[in-house]
Design a protein around this motif. Structure first.
Motif, PDB file in Angstrom:
ATOM      1  N   GLY A  83       0.977  -1.318   0.132  1.00  0.00           N
ATOM      2  CA  GLY A  83       0.241   0.316  -0.475  1.00  0.00           C
ATOM      3  C   GLY A  83       1.020   1.040   0.408  1.00  0.00           C
ATOM      4  O   GLY A  83       0.058   2.500  -0.267  1.00  0.00           O
ATOM      5  N   ALA A  84       2.008   1.478   0.136  1.00  0.00           N
ATOM      6  CA  ALA A  84       2.626   2.643  -0.166  1.00  0.00           C
ATOM      7  C   ALA A  84       3.247   2.201  -1.371  1.00  0.00           C
ATOM      8  O   ALA A  84       4.708   3.643  -1.393  1.00  0.00           O
ATOM      9  CB  ALA A  84       4.166   2.151   0.941  1.00  0.00           C
ATOM     10  N   GLY A  85       3.489   1.349  -2.420  1.00  0.00           N
ATOM     11  CA  GLY A  85       3.755   1.951  -3.641  1.00  0.00           C
ATOM     12  C   GLY A  85       2.026   2.452  -4.432  1.00  0.00           C
ATOM     13  O   GLY A  85       1.204   3.140  -4.277  1.00  0.00           O
ATOM     14  N   PHE A  86       3.376   1.905  -5.766  1.00  0.00           N
ATOM     15  CA  PHE A  86       2.256   3.395  -6.961  1.00  0.00           C
ATOM     16  C   PHE A  86       0.939   2.584  -6.689  1.00  0.00           C
ATOM     17  O   PHE A  86       0.345   3.901  -6.437  1.00  0.00           O
ATOM     18  CB  PHE A  86       2.311   2.252  -7.813  1.00  0.00           C
ATOM     19  N   ILE A  87       0.688   1.828  -7.442  1.00  0.00           N
ATOM     20  CA  ILE A  87      -1.033   1.329  -7.509  1.00  0.00           C
ATOM     21  C   ILE A  87      -1.734   1.394  -6.102  1.00  0.00           C
ATOM     22  O   ILE A  87      -2.706   2.489  -6.128  1.00  0.00           O
ATOM     23  CB  ILE A  87      -1.876   0.069  -8.147  1.00  0.00           C
ATOM     24  N   GLY A  88      -1.479   0.315  -4.943  1.00  0.00           N
ATOM     25  CA  GLY A  88      -1.457   0.636  -3.649  1.00  0.00           C
ATOM     26  C   GLY A  88      -1.848   1.630  -2.908  1.00  0.00           C
ATOM     27  O   GLY A  88      -3.049   1.595  -1.825  1.00  0.00           O
ATOM     28  N   CYS A  89      -0.709   2.914  -3.241  1.00  0.00           N
ATOM     29  CA  CYS A  89      -1.239   4.153  -2.552  1.00  0.00           C
ATOM     30  C   CYS A  89      -2.480   4.243  -3.084  1.00  0.00           C
ATOM     31  O   CYS A  89      -3.452   4.878  -1.903  1.00  0.00           O
ATOM     32  CB  CYS A  89      -0.020   5.128  -2.430  1.00  0.00           C
ATOM     33  N   HIS A  90      -3.331   4.442  -4.309  1.00  0.00           N
ATOM     34  CA  HIS A  90      -4.201   4.790  -4.221  1.00  0.00           C
ATOM     35  C   HIS A  90      -5.657   4.054  -4.652  1.00  0.00           C
ATOM     36  O   HIS A  90      -6.467   4.864  -3.441  1.00  0.00           O
ATOM     37  CB  HIS A  90      -3.886   5.080  -5.885  1.00  0.00           C
ATOM     38  N   ASN A  98       2.392   8.957  -8.320  1.00  0.00           N
ATOM     39  CA  ASN A  98       3.621   8.192  -7.835  1.00  0.00           C
ATOM     40  C   ASN A  98       3.876   7.433  -8.011  1.00  0.00           C
ATOM     41  O   ASN A  98       3.993   6.346  -7.138  1.00  0.00           O
ATOM     42  CB  ASN A  98       2.421   8.026  -6.246  1.00  0.00           C
ATOM     43  N   GLN A  99       4.166   6.671  -9.510  1.00  0.00           N
ATOM     44  CA  GLN A  99       4.862   5.310  -9.734  1.00  0.00           C
ATOM     45  C   GLN A  99       6.287   5.754  -9.668  1.00  0.00           C
ATOM     46  O   GLN A  99       6.906   6.688  -9.698  1.00  0.00           O
ATOM     47  CB  GLN A  99       4.648   5.786 -10.971  1.00  0.00           C
ATOM     48  N   TYR A 100       7.558   5.419  -9.028  1.00  0.00           N
ATOM     49  CA  TYR A 100       8.431   5.224  -8.767  1.00  0.00           C
ATOM     50  C   TYR A 100       9.696   5.951  -9.732  1.00  0.00           C
ATOM     51  O   TYR A 100       8.703   4.949 -10.890  1.00  0.00           O
ATOM     52  CB  TYR A 100       9.726   4.078  -8.201  1.00  0.00           C
ATOM     53  N   PRO A 101      10.183   7.135 -10.021  1.00  0.00           N
ATOM     54  CA  PRO A 101      10.931   7.049 -11.398  1.00  0.00           C
ATOM     55  C   PRO A 101      11.489   6.191 -12.038  1.00  0.00           C
ATOM     56  O   PRO A 101      12.907   6.874 -12.616  1.00  0.00           O
ATOM     57  CB  PRO A 101      11.306   8.833 -11.061  1.00  0.00           C
ATOM     58  N   ASP A 157      -9.731  -9.972   5.744  1.00  0.00           N
ATOM     59  CA  ASP A 157      -9.978  -9.492   4.004  1.00  0.00           C
ATOM     60  C   ASP A 157      -8.490  -9.102   3.224  1.00  0.00           C
ATOM     61  O   ASP A 157      -8.053  -8.425   3.923  1.00  0.00           O
ATOM     62  CB  ASP A 157     -10.906  -8.903   3.576  1.00  0.00           C
ATOM     63  N   VAL A 158      -8.613 -10.130   2.170  1.00  0.00           N
ATOM     64  CA  VAL A 158      -7.237  -9.124   1.618  1.00  0.00           C
ATOM     65  C   VAL A 158      -6.630  -8.667   0.326  1.00  0.00           C
ATOM     66  O   VAL A 158      -7.281  -9.407  -0.494  1.00  0.00           O
ATOM     67  CB  VAL A 158      -5.798 -10.491   1.586  1.00  0.00           C
ATOM     68  N   MET A 159      -6.008  -7.655   0.066  1.00  0.00           N
ATOM     69  CA  MET A 159      -6.192  -6.820  -1.081  1.00  0.00           C
ATOM     70  C   MET A 159      -4.196  -7.498  -1.390  1.00  0.00           C
ATOM     71  O   MET A 159      -3.822  -6.625  -0.840  1.00  0.00           O
ATOM     72  CB  MET A 159      -6.352  -5.954  -1.393  1.00  0.00           C
ATOM     73  N   HIS A 160      -3.623  -8.126  -2.290  1.00  0.00           N
ATOM     74  CA  HIS A 160      -2.777  -8.408  -2.164  1.00  0.00           C
ATOM     75  C   HIS A 160      -2.138  -7.858  -3.683  1.00  0.00           C
ATOM     76  O   HIS A 160      -2.187  -8.409  -4.306  1.00  0.00           O
ATOM     77  CB  HIS A 160      -2.291  -9.752  -2.636  1.00  0.00           C
ATOM     78  N   LEU A 161      -1.257  -6.885  -2.632  1.00  0.00           N
ATOM     79  CA  LEU A 161      -0.142  -5.987  -4.450  1.00  0.00           C
ATOM     80  C   LEU A 161       1.485  -5.855  -3.941  1.00  0.00           C
ATOM     81  O   LEU A 161       1.561  -5.804  -4.703  1.00  0.00           O
ATOM     82  CB  LEU A 161      -1.163  -4.610  -4.218  1.00  0.00           C
TER      83      LEU A 161
END
Ligand code: NAD
Length: 336
Positions: free
Chosen positions: A13-20, A196-199, A82-86
């Motif tokens: 959840g601290a990554g690109f899609i996860g944070c959104h 927020n995507q890692y460059p 529940d799990v949302m696995h990213l």
């Protein structure tokens, strides 16, 4: 726990899609507790979720999905329903130079989560009680020629260590569904773009190089084709599939928005010439063709008819507008 209460473990959840996704869930579902479980690798940054860190229904746990005992303890401590696995290693180039890290995180990490869910939840639950949602990629299907689309029934044919590790994790998720009756759902999505995507990925790399007036590396002849989906469209698809998708099913998520890499780079150059008040063509003059990526898949394209017809999802289809919004975000991020 009542039907409208859930404790959802969102990995990565601290990554690109996860944070959104985390921000969307925290704001939209005050009755859910969202537990963001992230190792904070180079790709994870808590600044991505700073705006919700004080929300009463948000928790952050720093941890490694490969640490089974800690994952199990987290399930117990937060009574995860529940799990949302990213969480994953996600950059294809890195998987070519360091495949073991991808196999460890993407395969073993997924296995740890599945086992922890299976042990914690036991058997005989209903779909409303528990769901294990696995976020995956269209790259598991391999590469297309000029025609055709990936369907949910397309045979897996992964070509890179990254896509092979994601394909393995998809198979494990289905194995837990069939063997242990774990309620699972999988989605396979095309390339995401947005803030927020890692460059290190194409769009932020191109923006950064243009700002710095440095060469824009384009693999091969730039003819590889990708289908681009705005990250918030993906988040809304995940929300919908999580709540309405059929247990054991797979849903393809795509933008119907195919571009050759070189076309996309030219488009971004034109937008940035204007925004940075440069001469038309100045940014494009930075384009530099480099040796192609090993085993570079030619084309990915997704058929998302199932998700659209069964669950009513639609991509936003405003590519120019969303791309410009994304570029504005990175201009601010890079202080340009
Ligand atoms: P990302 O690389 O931006 O973020 C990954 C996150 O996972 C980071 O926050 C990182 O710290 C965390 N992480 C990595 N290893 C971990 C570990 N061992 N334990 C706990 N956390 C760990 O990735 P992304 O682009 O946001 O992708 C998220 C998911 O979506 C991935 O599973 C990816 O395969 C999938 N996906 C991505 C795209 C895309 O275009 N980005 C498209 C389709 C599917």
């Amino acid at each position: 726990m009542s039907l409208n209460q859930k404790n959802i473990l969102v990995t990565g959840g601290a990554g690109f899609i996860g944070c959104h996704l985390v921000k969307h869930l925290v704001n939209k579902y005050p009755n859910y507790t969202i537990v963001n479980f992230d190792k904070l690798t180079y790709a994870g940054d808590l600044a991505n979720v700073a705006e919700i860190e004080l929300s009463s229904n948000y928790r952050f746990v720093k941890g490694d999905i490969c640490d089974y005992d800690f994952v199990l303890e987290t399930f117990r401590r937060y009574e995860i329903t529940d799990v949302m696995h990213l969480a994953a290693e996600s950059h294809v180039d890195r998987s070519i130079s360091n495949p073991f890290e991808f196999i460890q995180t993407n395969v073993m990490g997924t296995a740890c989560l599945l086992q922890a869910a299976s042990i914690s939840w036991g058997e005989g639950y209903s779909r409303e009680d528990h769901m294990f949602y696995h976020v995956s990629t269209d790259e598991v299907y391999g590469s297309l020629g000029a025609e055709g689309l990936f369907h949910e029934t397309t045979a897996y044919d992964p070509r890179s260590p990254y896509s092979a590790s994601k394909a393995s994790s998809d198979h494990l998720v289905r194995a837990y569904f069939h063997t242990y009756k774990l309620p699972v759902v999988i989605s396979n999505c095309s390339n995401n773009y947005g803030p927020n995507q890692y460059p290190e990925k194409l769009i932020p790399v191109v923006i950064k190089q243009i700002i710095d007036m440095r060469p824009i590396p384009v693999y091969g002849k730039g003819e590889n084709i990708r289908d681009w989906l705005f990250v918030q469209d993906h988040v809304e698809a995940i929300d919908l599939i999580f709540h309405k998708g059929q247990v054991g099913e797979t849903y393809n998520v795509g933008g119907h928005n195919e571009w050759q890499n070189i076309e996309l780079v030219h488009k971004m150059c034109a937008i940035l010439d204007k925004k940075l008040e440069r001469k038309q063509g100045e940014s494009a003059s930075l384009i530099s063709y480099v040796t192609d990526r090993k085993g570079h898949d030619l084309r990915y394209a997704i058929d998302s008819t199932k998700l659209q017809a069964e669950l009513g999802w639609k991509p936003s289809m405003q590519f120019d507008e969303k791309l410009e919004m994304t570029i504005d975000w990175y201009l601010n991020y890079f202080n340009a």
